[in-house]
Design a protein around this motif. Structure first.
Motif, short mmCIF file in Angstrom:
data_model
loop_
_atom_site.label_atom_id
_atom_site.label_comp_id
_atom_site.label_asym_id
_atom_site.label_seq_id
_atom_site.Cartn_x
_atom_site.Cartn_y
_atom_site.Cartn_z
N UNK A 3 4.55 3.28 5.95
CA UNK A 3 5.05 3.80 4.28
C UNK A 3 5.84 4.35 4.66
N UNK A 4 6.65 4.24 3.06
CA UNK A 4 8.52 4.98 2.56
C UNK A 4 8.52 5.17 1.42
N UNK A 5 8.65 6.28 1.15
CA UNK A 5 9.38 7.03 -0.13
C UNK A 5 10.74 7.55 0.72
N UNK A 6 11.18 7.77 -1.10
CA UNK A 6 12.71 8.28 -1.19
C UNK A 6 12.86 9.95 -0.96
N UNK A 7 13.32 10.77 -0.25
CA UNK A 7 13.35 11.89 -0.06
C UNK A 7 15.27 12.47 0.06
N UNK A 8 15.02 14.18 -0.02
CA UNK A 8 16.44 14.26 0.65
C UNK A 8 16.80 14.34 2.36
N UNK A 171 -8.80 12.04 4.93
CA UNK A 171 -8.67 10.54 5.09
C UNK A 171 -7.32 10.38 4.86
N UNK A 172 -6.98 10.61 3.83
CA UNK A 172 -5.53 10.62 3.57
C UNK A 172 -4.36 11.30 4.46
N UNK A 337 -4.96 16.58 -10.61
CA UNK A 337 -4.25 14.67 -10.52
C UNK A 337 -4.81 14.24 -9.79
N UNK A 338 -5.68 14.37 -9.24
CA UNK A 338 -6.50 12.47 -8.95
C UNK A 338 -7.69 13.44 -8.81
N UNK A 339 -9.22 12.81 -8.63
CA UNK A 339 -10.04 12.56 -9.30
C UNK A 339 -10.73 12.00 -8.10
N UNK A 340 -11.46 12.45 -7.16
CA UNK A 340 -12.73 12.78 -6.01
C UNK A 340 -13.53 12.24 -6.64
N UNK A 353 -9.27 7.92 -0.36
CA UNK A 353 -8.42 8.72 0.18
C UNK A 353 -7.42 7.58 0.24
N UNK A 354 -7.13 6.64 -0.05
CA UNK A 354 -6.14 5.84 -0.11
C UNK A 354 -5.14 6.53 -1.56
N UNK A 355 -6.13 6.25 -2.82
CA UNK A 355 -5.49 7.23 -3.85
C UNK A 355 -5.00 8.61 -3.53
N UNK A 356 -5.42 9.33 -2.62
CA UNK A 356 -4.67 10.58 -2.57
C UNK A 356 -4.14 9.90 -1.47
N UNK A 357 -3.26 9.47 -0.30
CA UNK A 357 -1.86 9.03 0.02
C UNK A 357 -1.00 8.34 -0.61
#
Lengths: 400, 105, 372
Positions: A3-8, A171-172, A337-340, A353-357
């Motif tokens: 996976x990727x993301x945009x960062x500084x 899992x994340x 933020x996340x409902x587990x 776990x996938x949603x957290x990730x």
């Protein structure tokens, strides 16, 4: 596919997910000026006020300096201002030097040299405005998930933490480690009763010995204070939420680190490696101090599980709140933020776990957490207490 | 979710566990049957709290997650609520050390 | 000495706020008191919106035994300070130091109090709204008018001295000693911080104690035996400089009691508060013990004030007086004890100290055990 993301991307290669100007006081005597400077400047300026004295015993001072330097070094910080009264044992110049090693812009401000509180506030505002002009030059660019250091924390736990939220965050962590990144969890008192499980997962004997030693040290603090650990762990809220003993809390708590091998064991606020796999850290269970320890170690994003509904954030790293309690999700949606809690209705741990990730990657890419939206930025430095140093050999390391 | 749900209302994390976790607010008298178990609650058990599945004598291990989470301090019958009033930690007991007692492992 | 015009109060009197327990406050603020770090930003926001004062701190959970007890009793005692008109306690809900317990303790002792908690309110936004409403509600209930006729004998003056610099020992301490003696002679109370200064000189400390305080002093000395000091430099300097230099600010009266950190002072006269010579932690200990205001001697010029007690900054250090001209209230090189007494009376009468004028406060608590 990774996976990727945009960062500084910073000069030292580490990647930030935010671009703050940090305003770091060297002592309590400079904290209110640091806060005043950042409050006036705008949301991009983040103060880290704290209560550490101008003089401290050696081991205590070393830990304070390590935390403050680590905060400035965190890649989420684009530039930093170190504020001092001017008479502290921790001097601003040497702290600034440790931060500047990362290649970012750093300035110092002495209240005494500037001519007092009002003058320092005015000068501080000019300096941070200039630092922000420099920091703003940075642009987000593509980065791999492998460049993330992800910290897992729990606070205000209840029985759902061990059943739903912690395994989901774990899992994340597993997913990030599989993608080549670093995950860290901590809160050593919450290893008590579960350390044998962690010990089996340690990559080598050295890591195993250190981990077990630190767990014994933390348990020994209850002896030092001559009390039952239950006075503090589990907390009243934990107990109301169904957690009876520290062992039960621990067995649920360690789930948030996932299931991969334990590759190392970091001291409090010791810099974490990039691409290091799962590396736990020795911290207190006190969540705000524990989060600060991992952020000072370089973590860019924190996942914080909470059954009861802890609302705390951090000034430097975004904090993702994950709850496994359906009532908390309903009542405190503004702070979560996340409902587990869906785990209890049958959603698999893997799916949550996938949603957290995915949330981790989105937040890394700039999406704001609820704590960020509300300016919840709790900060505290863990202080090595004189009682811990009593009888210890002079200047002994981290003092624990 | 890891573990097995008993009768939609209680979660058994591991087969060797002596307690299950309520996943709803449960009333006194509620029967929990299935998965080879059949018991009735002898008191209210709130969401997240633990129900004894087997009889415990004082000193018996209480198990959850397949691990020891403490020991019984009172006799506990199946269907009773298990919490701080009848189960205690064996770890971090500086109070016992201060009283000069041996801390049990 | 300040060039401000002398107080309008005649014959040494000042206007204060008489509380239901008979004590006099010199400020009349509603206090928004977080029970735990997790609610401290919410508490600050409530105070800012409602025009109250807040005491944000880093503690209140994962503390063991005596350490937890000390935090809790300090918070309760702050709500009892006579400068406080009433208290809104703000909790998270799952913490060790529970907001409802702190509120109940204040209520039981007859102090005006309300309580809100983030988890009860359903999140931070709702809790802030509830807290602002609670401040308004409390203010309506406790709207005390200031009354004239209070005097030096009604005051409890706290003293904390940062250091043992020459300017402090030679110039500032004698002024403060003069103030202490006058307040005590008038029937008021003086509370001094600086536990490491007394712990460094057990024999001399024992020799300067009222008979009724002997066992409290012995227990204090035992508690500090072999314990590394929090204010390391002061401890070392105090040992070297001798008892008189270390404690010269306390005046001629013997110690009437030692007050545990976070306890309310009960004895009349001069009491030692078991707090280190660290301004921020000491000011909180002094405020918890009941100080109306704090005289802070600082050669370095530590500038912040405190949310509950006005702080008068005294320095005799030429460099500091030149470097921080707007932060120091009293130039110890030029003032005498009578000037300091006047300054204290003016502040008690409502004049703002330098720290109050620039509006920056710092609030810290002393810990006696590690975070778990």
């Amino acid at each position: 596919m990774v996976k990727t993301f945009e960062g500084y991307r910073r000069a030292n290669g580490r990647v930030g997910v935010r671009n703050h100007v940090a305003v770091v006081p060297t002592s309590v005597a400079a904290s209110s000026v640091a806060r005043g400077v950042a409050d006036e400047a705008g949301a991009w300026a983040k103060a880290t006020p704290h209560q550490m004295g101008t003089t401290q015993p050696d081991a205590t001072r070393e830990q304070t300096a390590r935390v403050l330097a680590g905060i400035g070094r965190n890649p989420n910080v684009g530039a930093a201002l170190v504020v001092e009264l001017g008479t502290e044992d921790i001097d601003a110049e040497s702290l600034a030097d440790r931060i500047a090693e990362t290649g970012k812009a750093v300035e110092t401000l002495s209240i005494r040299e500037t001519g007092g509180t009002r003058a320092a506030l005015a000068r501080g505002r000019e300096i941070v405005a200039g630092l922000n002009d420099e920091a703003r030059e940075a642009r987000r660019e593509g980065a791999d998930a492998s460049e993330l250091i992800f910290a897992a924390e729990c606070g205000g736990s209840d029985a759902t933490s061990g059943i739903a939220a912690n395994p989901a965050v774990g899992n994340a962590c597993d997913r990030l480690v599989a993608d080549g990144g670093t995950a860290s969890f901590s809160e050593t008192p919450e290893f008590i009763g579960a350390e044998h499980i962690l010990a089996e997962r340690c990559a080598d004997d050295d890591v195993r010995e250190r981990l077990l030693e630190r767990v014994a040290d933390r348990e020994g603090m209850a002896d030092m204070m001559g009390v039952d650990l239950r006075g503090a762990q589990p907390t009243p809220g934990n107990q109301e939420g169904g957690l009876t003993t520290i062992e039960e809390k621990s067995l649920g708590a360690i789930a948030k680190g996932g299931t991969t091998p334990i590759e190392g064991f970091a001291e409090f606020a010791e810099e974490l490696p990039v691409g290091g796999g799962l590396v736990p850290m020795d911290t207190p269970g006190y969540d705000v101090e524990s989060v600060v320890g991992k952020v000072a170690a370089g973590a860019q994003v924190v996942a914080f599980t909470t059954g009861r509904g802890s609302t705390t954030g951090n000034p430097i790293a975004p904090v993702i709140k994950v709850t496994g309690n359906p009532k908390t999700w309903d009542r405190m949606a503004n702070n979560m933020d996340v409902n587990a809690s869906t785990v209890i209705d049958g959603e698999s741990i893997e799916s949550v776990g996938e949603r957290v990730y995915e949330t981790l990657l989105a937040v890394a890419g700039g999406e704001r957490t609820e704590a960020e939206r509300r300016g919840l930025e709790e900060f505290a430095v863990n202080e090595v207490q004189p009682q811990e140093l009593r009888g210890a050999s002079a200047g002994a390391g981290a003092g624990r | 979710m890891k573990g097995v749900v008993l009768d939609d209302v209680a979660l058994l994390m591991a087969e060797s566990d002596t307690v299950a976790t309520a996943i709803d607010d449960l009333d006194d008298g509620r029967r929990i049957a299935g998965e080879g178990r059949d018991l009735s609650l002898s008191e209210d058990v709130p969401f997240g709290h633990k129900i004894a599945l087997v009889a415990h004598d004082p000193g018996d291990e209480v198990r959850k997650y397949g691990e020891v989470i403490g020991r019984a301090t009172d006799p506990i019958a199946p269907g009773e609520w298990v919490h701080t009033h009848n189960c205690e930690s064996t770890r971090g007991r500086g109070d016992l050390a201060a009283a000069g007692e041996e801390v049990a492992e | 000495m300040s060039a401000d015009s002398p107080s309008e109060a005649a014959a040494g009197d000042f206007e204060g706020y008489r509380r239901s327990d008979g004590r006099v406050g010199v400020r009349n603020d509603v206090l928004v008191l977080p029970s735990v770090i997790c609610s401290h930003l919410v508490a600050e926001e409530i105070a800012e919106r409602a025009g109250a004062v807040a005491t944000p701190h880093d503690h209140g959970c994962a503390q063991l035994g005596a350490d937890n007890d000390q935090t809790e009793r300090t918070l309760v005692s702050l709500g009892e300070n006579p400068n406080v008109a009433g208290t809104v306690v703000v909790g998270l809900g799952c913490e060790e130091v529970q907001s409802d317990a702190v509120a109940a303790a204040l209520d039981e002792r007859g102090f005006p109090v309300r309580e809100v908690a983030i988890q009860d309110a359903g999140g931070t936004d709702a809790c802030i709204d509830a807290g602002v409403a609670a401040v308004d509600d409390l203010r309506a209930e406790t709207d005390a008018a200031s009354v004239g006729g209070a005097s030096l004998g009604d005051l409890t003056v706290g003293v904390v001295v940062d250091d043992l610099a020459e300017s402090t020992v030679e110039r500032a301490n004698p002024l403060v000693a003069g103030l202490a003696d006058r307040v005590l002679d008038a029937g008021g109370r003086v509370l001094v911080a600086g536990n490491e200064r007394y712990a460094a000189h057990p024999m001399e400390t024992r020799a300067r104690v009222k008979r009724s305080a002997e066992s409290a002093v012995d227990a204090f000395l035992e508690r500090h035996r072999d314990l590394p000091a929090r204010a390391t430099r002061v401890s070392a300097d105090a040992r070297e400089a001798g008892f008189d230099a270390a404690t010269g600010f306390a005046g001629d009266h013997p110690l009437a009691d030692v007050v545990a950190y976070g306890e309310r002072a009960e004895a009349d006269g001069l009491s030692l508060v078991d707090a280190p010579s660290r301004f921020e932690e000491a000011a909180t200990g002094l405020a918890a013990a009941g100080a109306n205001l704090v005289v802070h001697v600082t050669a370095d010029g530590v500038p912040a004030g405190h949310p509950i007690v006005p702080v008068l900054k005294v320095s005799g250090d030429a460099d500091t007086l030149a470097a921080l001209p707007d932060d120091i209230d009293v130039d110890a090189r030029e003032a005498d004890a009578a000037d300091l007494v006047d300054a204290v009376r003016d502040v008690a009468d409502g004049r703002k100290t330098r720290a109050e004028a620039h509006g920056l406060t710092e609030f810290a608590l002393t810990r006696v055990g590690p975070s778990m």
